[in-house]
Write a protein that holds these residues in place. Structure first.
Motif, PDB file in Angstrom:
ATOM      1  N   SER A  49       0.831  -1.214   0.000  1.00  0.00           N
ATOM      2  CA  SER A  49       0.000   0.000   0.000  1.00  0.00           C
ATOM      3  C   SER A  49       0.865   1.263   0.000  1.00  0.00           C
ATOM      4  O   SER A  49       0.372   2.361  -0.221  1.00  0.00           O
ATOM      5  CB  SER A  49      -0.952   0.000   1.196  1.00  0.00           C
ATOM      6  N   LEU A  50       2.167   1.105   0.248  1.00  0.00           N
ATOM      7  CA  LEU A  50       3.071   2.257   0.189  1.00  0.00           C
ATOM      8  C   LEU A  50       3.732   2.376  -1.181  1.00  0.00           C
ATOM      9  O   LEU A  50       4.532   3.269  -1.422  1.00  0.00           O
ATOM     10  CB  LEU A  50       4.163   2.126   1.266  1.00  0.00           C
ATOM     11  N   THR A  51       3.388   1.455  -2.081  1.00  0.00           N
ATOM     12  CA  THR A  51       3.954   1.496  -3.431  1.00  0.00           C
ATOM     13  C   THR A  51       3.082   2.371  -4.298  1.00  0.00           C
ATOM     14  O   THR A  51       1.855   2.300  -4.233  1.00  0.00           O
ATOM     15  CB  THR A  51       4.001   0.061  -4.021  1.00  0.00           C
ATOM     16  N   ASP A  52       3.710   3.211  -5.108  1.00  0.00           N
ATOM     17  CA  ASP A  52       2.937   4.136  -5.936  1.00  0.00           C
ATOM     18  C   ASP A  52       2.057   3.371  -6.919  1.00  0.00           C
ATOM     19  O   ASP A  52       0.830   3.455  -6.862  1.00  0.00           O
ATOM     20  CB  ASP A  52       3.900   5.067  -6.677  1.00  0.00           C
ATOM     21  N   THR A  53       2.682   2.657  -7.832  1.00  0.00           N
ATOM     22  CA  THR A  53       1.912   1.930  -8.845  1.00  0.00           C
ATOM     23  C   THR A  53       2.400   0.488  -8.899  1.00  0.00           C
ATOM     24  O   THR A  53       3.597   0.232  -8.912  1.00  0.00           O
ATOM     25  CB  THR A  53       2.121   2.566 -10.246  1.00  0.00           C
ATOM     26  N   ILE A  54       1.450  -0.428  -8.935  1.00  0.00           N
ATOM     27  CA  ILE A  54       1.794  -1.850  -9.064  1.00  0.00           C
ATOM     28  C   ILE A  54       1.416  -2.268 -10.487  1.00  0.00           C
ATOM     29  O   ILE A  54       0.251  -2.182 -10.881  1.00  0.00           O
ATOM     30  CB  ILE A  54       1.058  -2.677  -7.993  1.00  0.00           C
ATOM     31  N   GLU A  55       2.413  -2.665 -11.247  1.00  0.00           N
ATOM     32  CA  GLU A  55       2.181  -2.942 -12.670  1.00  0.00           C
ATOM     33  C   GLU A  55       2.138  -4.426 -12.973  1.00  0.00           C
ATOM     34  O   GLU A  55       1.887  -4.812 -14.111  1.00  0.00           O
ATOM     35  CB  GLU A  55       3.297  -2.305 -13.518  1.00  0.00           C
ATOM     36  N   ASN A  56       2.427  -5.256 -11.942  1.00  0.00           N
ATOM     37  CA  ASN A  56       2.521  -6.686 -12.243  1.00  0.00           C
ATOM     38  C   ASN A  56       1.501  -7.509 -11.471  1.00  0.00           C
ATOM     39  O   ASN A  56       1.684  -8.705 -11.297  1.00  0.00           O
ATOM     40  CB  ASN A  56       3.946  -7.207 -11.996  1.00  0.00           C
ATOM     41  N   PRO A  61      -4.231  -4.120 -16.294  1.00  0.00           N
ATOM     42  CA  PRO A  61      -3.258  -3.922 -17.386  1.00  0.00           C
ATOM     43  C   PRO A  61      -2.634  -2.534 -17.402  1.00  0.00           C
ATOM     44  O   PRO A  61      -1.530  -2.366 -17.915  1.00  0.00           O
ATOM     45  CB  PRO A  61      -4.082  -4.182 -18.651  1.00  0.00           C
ATOM     46  N   ASP A  62      -3.308  -1.552 -16.809  1.00  0.00           N
ATOM     47  CA  ASP A  62      -2.734  -0.197 -16.775  1.00  0.00           C
ATOM     48  C   ASP A  62      -2.085   0.102 -15.426  1.00  0.00           C
ATOM     49  O   ASP A  62      -1.768   1.255 -15.130  1.00  0.00           O
ATOM     50  CB  ASP A  62      -3.826   0.848 -17.065  1.00  0.00           C
ATOM     51  N   GLY A  63      -1.904  -0.917 -14.600  1.00  0.00           N
ATOM     52  CA  GLY A  63      -1.331  -0.698 -13.267  1.00  0.00           C
ATOM     53  C   GLY A  63      -2.423  -0.256 -12.292  1.00  0.00           C
ATOM     54  O   GLY A  63      -3.523   0.141 -12.694  1.00  0.00           O
ATOM     55  N   VAL A  64      -2.100  -0.344 -11.026  1.00  0.00           N
ATOM     56  CA  VAL A  64      -3.059   0.069  -9.987  1.00  0.00           C
ATOM     57  C   VAL A  64      -2.248   0.656  -8.834  1.00  0.00           C
ATOM     58  O   VAL A  64      -1.139   0.188  -8.542  1.00  0.00           O
ATOM     59  CB  VAL A  64      -3.933  -1.141  -9.536  1.00  0.00           C
ATOM     60  N   ALA A  67      -2.067   1.717  -2.693  1.00  0.00           N
ATOM     61  CA  ALA A  67      -3.068   1.990  -1.651  1.00  0.00           C
ATOM     62  C   ALA A  67      -4.450   1.581  -2.148  1.00  0.00           C
ATOM     63  O   ALA A  67      -5.252   0.987  -1.408  1.00  0.00           O
ATOM     64  CB  ALA A  67      -3.041   3.464  -1.279  1.00  0.00           C
ATOM     65  N   GLU A  68      -4.710   1.854  -3.430  1.00  0.00           N
ATOM     66  CA  GLU A  68      -6.017   1.510  -4.003  1.00  0.00           C
ATOM     67  C   GLU A  68      -6.222  -0.003  -4.007  1.00  0.00           C
ATOM     68  O   GLU A  68      -7.292  -0.496  -3.637  1.00  0.00           O
ATOM     69  CB  GLU A  68      -6.093   2.062  -5.437  1.00  0.00           C
ATOM     70  N   LEU A  69      -5.165  -0.738  -4.367  1.00  0.00           N
ATOM     71  CA  LEU A  69      -5.277  -2.201  -4.390  1.00  0.00           C
ATOM     72  C   LEU A  69      -5.537  -2.728  -2.974  1.00  0.00           C
ATOM     73  O   LEU A  69      -6.376  -3.607  -2.772  1.00  0.00           O
ATOM     74  CB  LEU A  69      -4.004  -2.819  -4.981  1.00  0.00           C
ATOM     75  N   GLY A  70      -4.849  -2.152  -1.987  1.00  0.00           N
ATOM     76  CA  GLY A  70      -5.067  -2.555  -0.595  1.00  0.00           C
ATOM     77  C   GLY A  70      -6.511  -2.317  -0.162  1.00  0.00           C
ATOM     78  O   GLY A  70      -7.129  -3.162   0.491  1.00  0.00           O
ATOM     79  N   GLU A  71      -7.050  -1.165  -0.566  1.00  0.00           N
ATOM     80  CA  GLU A  71      -8.447  -0.854  -0.209  1.00  0.00           C
ATOM     81  C   GLU A  71      -9.413  -1.836  -0.875  1.00  0.00           C
ATOM     82  O   GLU A  71     -10.405  -2.259  -0.279  1.00  0.00           O
ATOM     83  CB  GLU A  71      -8.789   0.573  -0.644  1.00  0.00           C
ATOM     84  N   ARG A 289       8.342 -12.685  -2.770  1.00  0.00           N
ATOM     85  CA  ARG A 289       8.014 -11.356  -2.232  1.00  0.00           C
ATOM     86  C   ARG A 289       7.284 -10.464  -3.232  1.00  0.00           C
ATOM     87  O   ARG A 289       7.640  -9.314  -3.429  1.00  0.00           O
ATOM     88  CB  ARG A 289       9.283 -10.663  -1.762  1.00  0.00           C
ATOM     89  N   GLN A 290       6.288 -11.010  -3.874  1.00  0.00           N
ATOM     90  CA  GLN A 290       5.464 -10.239  -4.805  1.00  0.00           C
ATOM     91  C   GLN A 290       4.060 -10.135  -4.226  1.00  0.00           C
ATOM     92  O   GLN A 290       3.654 -10.967  -3.415  1.00  0.00           O
ATOM     93  CB  GLN A 290       5.380 -10.956  -6.163  1.00  0.00           C
ATOM     94  N   VAL A 291       3.316  -9.117  -4.676  1.00  0.00           N
ATOM     95  CA  VAL A 291       1.935  -8.998  -4.195  1.00  0.00           C
ATOM     96  C   VAL A 291       1.169 -10.270  -4.551  1.00  0.00           C
ATOM     97  O   VAL A 291       0.452 -10.837  -3.721  1.00  0.00           O
ATOM     98  CB  VAL A 291       1.248  -7.756  -4.797  1.00  0.00           C
TER      99      VAL A 291
END
Ligand code: NAP
Length: 313
Positions: A49-56, A61-64, A67-71, A289-291
């Motif tokens: 949730s502290l990562t700006d954009t998660i692309e993988n 496909p456009d990243g997320v 914090a948004e993914l955590g929510e 250690r990946q999401v």
């Protein structure tokens, strides 16, 4: 969540941690109608949730946003009945079943426990680092990058985190110097290429930080070239340190089998050395250690906890 005066609140499943592993475990345990309680810490969401954009993370496909993914993870787990307690676990007793979990607010009993307490950044342990933490020393570009608009920053490390966060910092900082102890990066090829081609990023190879310098806030770094022994001062306004993580498993020390780094040993069924206690995510994995791998481990741990409870009810 807990009334201090009453006896410990008894839960079928307690999940410790609210990152991708913890919330995925909560989702699966909730859908198995186990009504799990997530002891989520004071700032839930974990490192992702502290990562700006998660692309993988598949499906985006456009990243997320991290914090948004955590929510989204939390919303989905809560939709099926998971409850989140914003409490810190301070003690765990795994010797007697049901297990005991003490938090800063009270005490719980759990028939099954899923440990998903994640990991925390490793510190350089050089003079000035502790003193200037929050005054120019940071371990989170997403949290603090904004403060360095038009300023010069350094990033320490050569792994995926360092390079990803260095790229993120170029949004704000006028220059980003990556200081790495070798002359080749550990980071993946795509990140390496992006960083090497970025006009605001430069590299200090074969170099280690020996001291963080400043008065009331950071003004520079004393950097040593490990090949030549030459020492220079690099003037910067901030330094972001990404040199790896330690698992947050101190609570279970002496109670569960762990490796020499404190990573909880689990088998392919996510079982720890104590029946009924499962572990997932970076508390039990120092390799992937990946999401997505943490989320997968969380789901698997909850499936196994469900089987455990079926067989022990
Ligand atoms: P990491 O891969 O362990 O890299 C740590 C880096 O810090 C390495 O370059 C290491 O140097 C350096 N280092 C370690 N101790 C140091 C010290 N005392 N002084 C100076 N430098 C030091 O850690 P990470 O980058 O946090 O990544 C952790 C895991 O998460 C990895 O598996 C990574 O692939 C994953 N991750 C993935 C993504 C992504 O896929 N987008 C993003 C972030 C993280 P050496 O190279 O010389 O060992």
């Amino acid at each position: 969540m807990f009334d201090q005066k009453s006896s410990p609140q008894h839960e079928k499943v307690i999940v410790l941690g609210s990152g991708p592993a913890g919330l995925s475990a909560a989702l699966y345990a909730a859908r198995a109608e186990l009504n799990p309680l997530v002891i989520g810490g004071i700032e839930p969401g974990g490192q992702a949730s502290l990562t700006d954009t998660i692309e993988n993370y598949p499906g985006f496909p456009d990243g997320v946003g991290g914090a948004e993914l955590g929510e989204l993870f939390q919303k989905q787990a809560e939709k099926f009945g998971a409850r989140i307690a914003y409490e810190m676990a301070t003690n765990v007793d795994l010797k007697v079943h049901p297990f005991s979990v003490t938090t800063d607010s009270g005490q719980y009993k759990a028939d099954s426990l899923i440990i998903a307490t994640g990991a925390s950044p490793i510190h350089l342990n050089v003079p000035g680092e502790k003193e200037f933490t929050g005054k120019g020393v940071s371990y989170c570009a997403t949290c603090d990058g904004w403060f360095y608009k038009g300023k010069s920053v350094a990033v320490v490390g050569g792994g995926d985190s360092a390079i990803e966060e260095a790229l993120f910092l170029t949004r704000f900082a006028s220059s980003v110097t990556i200081i790495h102890r070798r002359d080749t990066l550990r980071a993946g090829a795509i990140l390496q290429k992006r960083a090497k081609e970025h006009p605001s990023i430069s590299f200090l190879w074969n170099s280690v930080v020996e001291e963080v310098q400043g008065d009331t806030k950071v003004s520079g770094l004393r950097v040593k070239n490990v090949i030549t022994g030459e020492i220079n001062t690099l003037p910067i306004d901030g330094v972001f340190i990404f040199i790896g993580h330690n698992p947050n498993t101190g609570l279970f020390s002496g109670q569960l089998d762990m490796d020499e780094k404190g990573v909880i040993r689990v088998n392919t069924m996510l079982e720890t050395s104590i029946p009924g206690v499962f572990a997932a995510g970076e508390a039990a994995d120092s390799h992937f250690r990946q999401v997505i791998t943490s989320a997968g481990m969380g789901a698997a741990a909850a499936i196994q906890a469900t089987h455990f409870l079926e067989n022990h009810s």
